[in-house]
Write a protein that holds these residues in place. Structure first.
Motif, PDB file in Angstrom:
ATOM      1  N   GLY A   1       0.791  -1.224   0.000  1.00  0.00           N
ATOM      2  CA  GLY A   1       0.000   0.000   0.000  1.00  0.00           C
ATOM      3  C   GLY A   1       0.826   1.278   0.000  1.00  0.00           C
ATOM      4  N   VAL A   2       2.136   1.157   0.206  1.00  0.00           N
ATOM      5  CA  VAL A   2       2.990   2.355   0.284  1.00  0.00           C
ATOM      6  C   VAL A   2       4.143   2.331  -0.708  1.00  0.00           C
ATOM      7  N   SER A   3       4.213   1.311  -1.539  1.00  0.00           N
ATOM      8  CA  SER A   3       5.370   1.168  -2.432  1.00  0.00           C
ATOM      9  C   SER A   3       5.561   2.392  -3.335  1.00  0.00           C
ATOM     10  N   ALA A   4       4.486   2.979  -3.814  1.00  0.00           N
ATOM     11  CA  ALA A   4       4.611   4.179  -4.654  1.00  0.00           C
ATOM     12  C   ALA A   4       5.159   5.344  -3.837  1.00  0.00           C
ATOM     13  N   ASP A   5       4.742   5.458  -2.576  1.00  0.00           N
ATOM     14  CA  ASP A   5       5.254   6.514  -1.700  1.00  0.00           C
ATOM     15  C   ASP A   5       6.739   6.315  -1.401  1.00  0.00           C
ATOM     16  N   VAL A   6       7.139   5.064  -1.220  1.00  0.00           N
ATOM     17  CA  VAL A   6       8.555   4.755  -1.008  1.00  0.00           C
ATOM     18  C   VAL A   6       9.363   5.181  -2.226  1.00  0.00           C
ATOM     19  N   ASP A   7       8.882   4.831  -3.402  1.00  0.00           N
ATOM     20  CA  ASP A   7       9.579   5.210  -4.639  1.00  0.00           C
ATOM     21  C   ASP A   7       9.704   6.730  -4.763  1.00  0.00           C
TER      22      ASP A   7
ATOM     23  N   ASP B   1      17.319  11.046  -4.007  1.00  0.00           N
ATOM     24  CA  ASP B   1      18.263  11.079  -5.136  1.00  0.00           C
ATOM     25  C   ASP B   1      18.392  12.493  -5.708  1.00  0.00           C
ATOM     26  N   THR B   2      17.277  13.196  -5.797  1.00  0.00           N
ATOM     27  CA  THR B   2      17.299  14.579  -6.289  1.00  0.00           C
ATOM     28  C   THR B   2      18.091  15.474  -5.343  1.00  0.00           C
ATOM     29  N   ALA B   3      17.916  15.270  -4.044  1.00  0.00           N
ATOM     30  CA  ALA B   3      18.665  16.063  -3.061  1.00  0.00           C
ATOM     31  C   ALA B   3      20.160  15.796  -3.181  1.00  0.00           C
TER      32      ALA B   3
ATOM     33  N   ILE C   1      21.685   8.436   4.902  1.00  0.00           N
ATOM     34  CA  ILE C   1      20.230   8.416   5.101  1.00  0.00           C
ATOM     35  C   ILE C   1      19.583   7.488   4.079  1.00  0.00           C
ATOM     36  N   LYS C   2      19.997   7.616   2.836  1.00  0.00           N
ATOM     37  CA  LYS C   2      19.440   6.772   1.781  1.00  0.00           C
ATOM     38  C   LYS C   2      19.705   5.295   2.064  1.00  0.00           C
ATOM     39  N   THR C   3      20.909   4.987   2.505  1.00  0.00           N
ATOM     40  CA  THR C   3      21.258   3.595   2.817  1.00  0.00           C
ATOM     41  C   THR C   3      20.381   3.046   3.940  1.00  0.00           C
ATOM     42  N   GLN C   4      20.233   3.822   5.019  1.00  0.00           N
ATOM     43  CA  GLN C   4      19.425   3.363   6.152  1.00  0.00           C
ATOM     44  C   GLN C   4      17.970   3.157   5.748  1.00  0.00           C
ATOM     45  N   LEU C   5      17.413   4.118   5.027  1.00  0.00           N
ATOM     46  CA  LEU C   5      16.019   3.978   4.608  1.00  0.00           C
ATOM     47  C   LEU C   5      15.851   2.817   3.623  1.00  0.00           C
ATOM     48  N   SER C   6      16.809   2.641   2.733  1.00  0.00           N
ATOM     49  CA  SER C   6      16.737   1.537   1.768  1.00  0.00           C
ATOM     50  C   SER C   6      16.695   0.191   2.481  1.00  0.00           C
ATOM     51  N   LYS C   7      17.501   0.051   3.541  1.00  0.00           N
ATOM     52  CA  LYS C   7      17.506  -1.200   4.311  1.00  0.00           C
ATOM     53  C   LYS C   7      16.138  -1.449   4.947  1.00  0.00           C
TER      54      LYS C   7
ATOM     55  N   MET D   1      12.346   7.988  -2.248  1.00  0.00           N
ATOM     56  CA  MET D   1      13.712   7.683  -2.683  1.00  0.00           C
ATOM     57  C   MET D   1      14.120   8.578  -3.853  1.00  0.00           C
ATOM     58  N   GLN D   2      13.164   8.930  -4.702  1.00  0.00           N
ATOM     59  CA  GLN D   2      13.454   9.862  -5.795  1.00  0.00           C
ATOM     60  C   GLN D   2      13.791  11.242  -5.240  1.00  0.00           C
TER      61      GLN D   2
END
Length: 147
Positions: A65-71, A78-80, A100-106, A74-75
């Motif tokens: 239900g949140v996969s689009a929000d996760v994407d 990446d922009t930041a 931050i990106k690594t931690q959230l990705s995990k 993460m975008q």
């Protein structure tokens, strides 16, 4: 304890940067780019978006239900990172964004694999992510004082 964790995060980021920079002088490494209000706004907005998404994980929302929000989040990260790379003398900020990106990705990978996460597990991650964003925001705010 919280101060110790923040110090460890900062020192770990700094040691990674020293390894990446190699022969760059300490002065160049510690001298940062000029303050940017848009960057600070981005830092705060992405922090809020991240924590809101973590709250959804804590409330046992299914990943599907949140996969689009996760994407989207993460975008934004990446922009930041791309924006921060365009600023000179900005390696500490870039390093913090990557962490931050690594931690959230995990976390998101586990959420996707398991479908949902326990509130206690999410709370631990949320604390870490909050502290990492706080370091990022404080770093940008400190640039205002240097200007």
């Amino acid at each position: 304890m919280r101060l110790l964790k923040s110090t460890i995060v900062v020192l770990a980021s700094a040691s990674l940067l020293v390894a990446q920079v190699g022969c760059t002088s300490t002065k160049d490494l510690l001298t940062s780019t000029q303050f940017d209000q848009a960057a600070l706004n981005t830092d705060k907005k992405v922090k809020a978006d991240s924590l809101a998404l973590l709250d959804r994980a804590k409330n046992s929302a299914p990943y599907s239900g949140v996969s689009a929000d996760v994407d989207q989040l993460m975008q934004k990260i990446d922009t930041a990172i791309t924006s921060e790379r365009a600023r000179t003398k900005n390696l500490p900020t870039i390093g913090q964004w990557k962490e931050i990106k690594t931690q959230l990705s995990k976390l998101f990978a586990q959420w996707k694999t398991k479908g949902s996460l326990s509130p206690a597990f999410v709370d631990q991650y949320k604390t870490q992510v909050t502290e990492m964003f706080d370091v990022l925001i404080k770093n940008e705010e400190s640039k205002r004082k240097q200007s």
